[in-house]
Motif scaffolding. Structure first.
Motif, PDB file in Angstrom:
ATOM      1  N   ASP A 154      42.423  28.438  64.195  1.00 12.39           N
ATOM      2  CA  ASP A 154      42.746  29.856  64.038  1.00 12.39           C
ATOM      3  C   ASP A 154      42.922  30.233  62.568  1.00 12.39           C
ATOM      4  N   GLU A 155      43.520  29.329  61.788  1.00 14.51           N
ATOM      5  CA  GLU A 155      43.710  29.613  60.366  1.00 14.51           C
ATOM      6  C   GLU A 155      42.390  29.500  59.592  1.00 14.51           C
ATOM      7  N   ILE A 156      41.555  28.563  59.988  1.00 16.27           N
ATOM      8  CA  ILE A 156      40.285  28.365  59.287  1.00 16.27           C
ATOM      9  C   ILE A 156      39.366  29.571  59.442  1.00 16.27           C
ATOM     10  N   ILE A 157      39.302  30.134  60.639  1.00 12.92           N
ATOM     11  CA  ILE A 157      38.364  31.239  60.857  1.00 12.92           C
ATOM     12  C   ILE A 157      38.844  32.546  60.212  1.00 12.92           C
ATOM     13  N   LYS A 158      40.103  32.574  59.720  1.00 18.97           N
ATOM     14  CA  LYS A 158      40.606  33.769  59.031  1.00 18.97           C
ATOM     15  C   LYS A 158      40.242  33.796  57.546  1.00 18.97           C
ATOM     16  N   THR A 159      39.712  32.703  57.036  1.00 19.18           N
ATOM     17  CA  THR A 159      39.507  32.600  55.582  1.00 19.18           C
ATOM     18  C   THR A 159      38.471  33.611  55.091  1.00 19.18           C
ATOM     19  N   ARG A 160      38.702  34.098  53.867  1.00 17.69           N
ATOM     20  CA  ARG A 160      37.789  35.024  53.213  1.00 17.69           C
ATOM     21  C   ARG A 160      37.515  34.505  51.800  1.00 17.69           C
ATOM     22  N   ALA A 161      36.350  34.834  51.250  1.00 17.40           N
ATOM     23  CA  ALA A 161      35.947  34.309  49.948  1.00 17.40           C
ATOM     24  C   ALA A 161      36.219  35.312  48.838  1.00 17.40           C
ATOM     25  N   GLY A 162      36.549  34.783  47.637  1.00 18.93           N
ATOM     26  CA  GLY A 162      36.746  35.629  46.462  1.00 18.93           C
ATOM     27  C   GLY A 162      37.523  34.886  45.394  1.00 18.93           C
ATOM     28  N   GLY A 163      37.277  35.171  44.125  1.00 21.43           N
ATOM     29  CA  GLY A 163      38.021  34.556  43.035  1.00 21.43           C
ATOM     30  C   GLY A 163      37.286  33.387  42.413  1.00 21.43           C
ATOM     31  N   GLY A 164      37.994  32.712  41.501  1.00 23.07           N
ATOM     32  CA  GLY A 164      37.422  31.564  40.801  1.00 23.07           C
ATOM     33  C   GLY A 164      37.551  30.287  41.621  1.00 23.07           C
ATOM     34  N   THR A 165      37.370  29.140  40.963  1.00 20.52           N
ATOM     35  CA  THR A 165      37.375  27.853  41.662  1.00 20.52           C
ATOM     36  C   THR A 165      38.265  26.854  40.940  1.00 20.52           C
ATOM     37  N   ALA A 166      39.305  26.374  41.632  1.00 24.05           N
ATOM     38  CA  ALA A 166      40.220  25.374  41.066  1.00 24.05           C
ATOM     39  C   ALA A 166      40.206  24.121  41.946  1.00 24.05           C
ATOM     40  N   VAL A 167      39.082  23.408  41.909  1.00 23.91           N
ATOM     41  CA  VAL A 167      38.908  22.223  42.758  1.00 23.91           C
ATOM     42  C   VAL A 167      39.924  21.140  42.405  1.00 23.91           C
ATOM     43  N   TYR A 168      40.063  20.831  41.128  1.00 19.76           N
ATOM     44  CA  TYR A 168      40.912  19.712  40.724  1.00 19.76           C
ATOM     45  C   TYR A 168      42.385  19.987  41.033  1.00 19.76           C
ATOM     46  N   SER A 201      33.116  22.017  49.347  1.00 20.04           N
ATOM     47  CA  SER A 201      33.027  22.842  48.145  1.00 20.04           C
ATOM     48  C   SER A 201      31.656  22.672  47.507  1.00 20.04           C
ATOM     49  N   ASP A 202      31.373  23.535  46.516  1.00 21.10           N
ATOM     50  CA  ASP A 202      30.167  23.316  45.709  1.00 21.10           C
ATOM     51  C   ASP A 202      30.487  22.450  44.496  1.00 21.10           C
ATOM     52  N   GLY A 203      31.780  22.130  44.285  1.00 19.27           N
ATOM     53  CA  GLY A 203      32.175  21.219  43.219  1.00 19.27           C
ATOM     54  C   GLY A 203      32.256  21.831  41.840  1.00 19.27           C
ATOM     55  N   GLU A 204      31.987  23.114  41.723  1.00 23.14           N
ATOM     56  CA  GLU A 204      31.925  23.747  40.398  1.00 23.14           C
ATOM     57  C   GLU A 204      33.281  24.334  40.026  1.00 23.14           C
ATOM     58  N   ASP A 205      34.086  23.566  39.314  1.00 21.38           N
ATOM     59  CA  ASP A 205      35.429  23.980  38.924  1.00 21.38           C
ATOM     60  C   ASP A 205      35.377  24.813  37.639  1.00 21.38           C
ATOM     61  N   ASN A 206      36.138  25.932  37.622  1.00 18.24           N
ATOM     62  CA  ASN A 206      36.199  26.735  36.396  1.00 18.24           C
ATOM     63  C   ASN A 206      37.601  27.261  36.081  1.00 18.24           C
ATOM     64  N   LEU A 207      38.622  26.856  36.875  1.00 18.61           N
ATOM     65  CA  LEU A 207      39.958  27.412  36.649  1.00 18.61           C
ATOM     66  C   LEU A 207      41.093  26.390  36.695  1.00 18.61           C
ATOM     67  N   SER A 208      40.818  25.140  36.972  1.00 21.94           N
ATOM     68  CA  SER A 208      41.900  24.166  37.170  1.00 21.94           C
ATOM     69  C   SER A 208      42.690  23.918  35.889  1.00 21.94           C
ATOM     70  N   LEU A 209      43.993  23.711  36.065  1.00 20.98           N
ATOM     71  CA  LEU A 209      44.858  23.309  34.963  1.00 20.98           C
ATOM     72  C   LEU A 209      44.906  21.791  34.846  1.00 20.98           C
ATOM     73  N   HIS A 210      44.639  21.106  35.945  1.00 16.15           N
ATOM     74  CA  HIS A 210      44.511  19.649  35.906  1.00 16.15           C
ATOM     75  C   HIS A 210      43.050  19.277  35.665  1.00 16.15           C
ATOM     76  N   THR A 211      42.833  18.093  35.152  1.00 17.48           N
ATOM     77  CA  THR A 211      41.480  17.611  34.912  1.00 17.48           C
ATOM     78  C   THR A 211      40.965  16.839  36.124  1.00 17.48           C
ATOM     79  N   ARG A 212      39.695  16.533  36.086  1.00 19.48           N
ATOM     80  CA  ARG A 212      39.119  15.710  37.145  1.00 19.48           C
ATOM     81  C   ARG A 212      39.787  14.335  37.188  1.00 19.48           C
ATOM     82  N   ALA A 213      40.079  13.781  36.012  1.00 17.23           N
ATOM     83  CA  ALA A 213      40.749  12.479  35.954  1.00 17.23           C
ATOM     84  C   ALA A 213      42.124  12.547  36.594  1.00 17.23           C
ATOM     85  N   ASP A 214      42.862  13.643  36.364  1.00 14.42           N
ATOM     86  CA  ASP A 214      44.174  13.816  36.996  1.00 14.42           C
ATOM     87  C   ASP A 214      44.046  13.797  38.516  1.00 14.42           C
TER      88      ASP A 214
END
Length: 370
Positions: A154-168, A201-214
């Motif tokens: 139920d929570e998954i189907i409510k998701t909507r897209a928008g904003g940047g990407t903070a994968v890490y 994900s598409d893996g394209e991070d552009n907003l994370s404060l942590h690094t991939r190594a972190d």
């Protein structure tokens, strides 16, 4: 007369002294030899604990090997195995991480279907639990740990897209805040669970404060195995008809794909590059089987020095040529494995400039004895 008085005084003094001694308690006897406190010797033992899966040439699980079948190398130096166990049918604690940034808007329905299919395929009622986290500009928990697949759906189907990407940041927070202390099994079951992350994900991070190594380090420190599913449809080979290869239709990996591949391989998981949701059906079943049929080895590295240096781990099966071992790739030699000392996300810090993320293929940090 004088002699009589002196004698009387002398006798009185003797009597008084004897009386004083009688009122004083006798000194306590020394404690018996076996009750005397002996000095304690405290020695730190640095154990590296590695979970891994073994597959044969046909990518089928090999669950029946013994300790003698394995050889452990730490920076190419053979190590003595201190502990060995087979771990099967353990309860799963799963973090389902969905990229809801603007870059995957066209693939959001794919993400929703893939995550729901995985949960329905793998989660066992009364034994396994999962949580749902979404991330765009920052991570957000939609549903905490639960064994109710319906609530997760139920929570998954409510998701909507928008904003940047903070994968890490999402990977880091999911490991540190959720998977580092997952719910224990109910009743009298042993307090041992398998910690898993499914990252779509598409893996394209552009907003994370942590690094991939972190992010990779935190996953390794909390014994989390990451499985990644790419939403990228660039360079997809649509002519692939072999069902066993349907979940890997890529003939060229994007930069984001390479990041997802690194996150998975550094933690002992796998990366998938499907096009249709149906491509993942067999893969989800394989993941469930892998997670419930793993080995665990612990060893104390020879000449261990807390110098922060990266150590590569390799586990081999010398007598079984063609077998492949899937495990995390290494660790950093550091003194403190306590998660309470993990650095928090820097409040108000600016995101890293473009190009400052750790390049793919660089060895990430990890901590031993976890």
């Amino acid at each position: 007369m004088r002699r009589t008085i002196l004698a009387t005084v002398f006798v009185t003094l003797l009597f008084t002294a004897a009386s004083d001694r009688a009122q004083q308690p006798d000194p306590a006897p020394p404690p018996p030899q076996d009750q005397q406190k002996t000095p304690s010797i405290i020695q730190n033992v640095n154990l590296v604990d590695v979970l891994f899966t073994v597959l044969n040439r046909r990518n089928k699980l090999v669950p029946d090997l013994e300790e003698k079948d394995f050889k452990v190398l730490d920076d190419n130096a053979a190590q003595e195995i201190r502990y060995f166990s087979k771990q099967s049918n353990l309860p799963l604690r799963i973090g389902m991480l969905l990229d809801t940034s603007n870059s995957i808007r066209d693939r959001l329905k794919f993400e929703q279907e893939a995550s729901n299919n995985f949960l329905y395929s793998v989660l066992r009622r009364g034994k396994d639990e999962a949580f749902v986290m979404i991330f765009d500009d920052e991570p957000q928990i939609l549903q905490g740990f639960t064994g109710d697949v319906g609530r997760l759906r139920d929570e998954i189907i409510k998701t909507r897209a928008g904003g940047g990407t903070a994968v890490y940041d999402a990977v880091y927070d999911a490991c540190y805040k959720e998977l580092s202390h997952p719910p224990r099994p109910p009743g009298d079951q042993p307090d041992v669970v398998r910690r898993v992350m499914i990252l779509i994900s598409d893996g394209e991070d552009n907003l994370s404060l942590h690094t991939r190594a972190d992010a990779i380090e935190m996953a390794q420190r909390t014994s989390v195995v990451i499985y990644t599913i790419s939403t990228s449809t660039q360079w997809i080979q649509l002519s692939q008809t072999d069902p066993s290869k349907a979940a890997d239709r890529k003939n060229h990996l994007t930069d984001g794909d390479k990041i997802l591949k690194e996150l998975a391989e550094e933690t002992g998981g796998r990366a998938f590059f499907p096009y249709h949701v149906d491509d993942l059906d067999q893969s989800f079943q394989d993941i469930g089987d892998e997670l419930r049929n793993q080995y665990s080895i612990a060893y104390s590295p020879k000449n261990y020095v807390l110098d922060g240096r990266y150590h590569k781990i390799r586990i081999e099966t010398p007598e079984h040529k063609g077998f492949q071992v899937r495990s995390r790739r290494g660790y950093f030699a550091r003194a403190n494995g306590d998660l309470s000392t993990a650095p928090p996300k820097p409040a108000g810090a600016a995101p890293p400039a473009a190009g400052t993320a750790k390049p793919a293929g660089t060895a990430p940090p990890a901590k031993p004895n976890l």
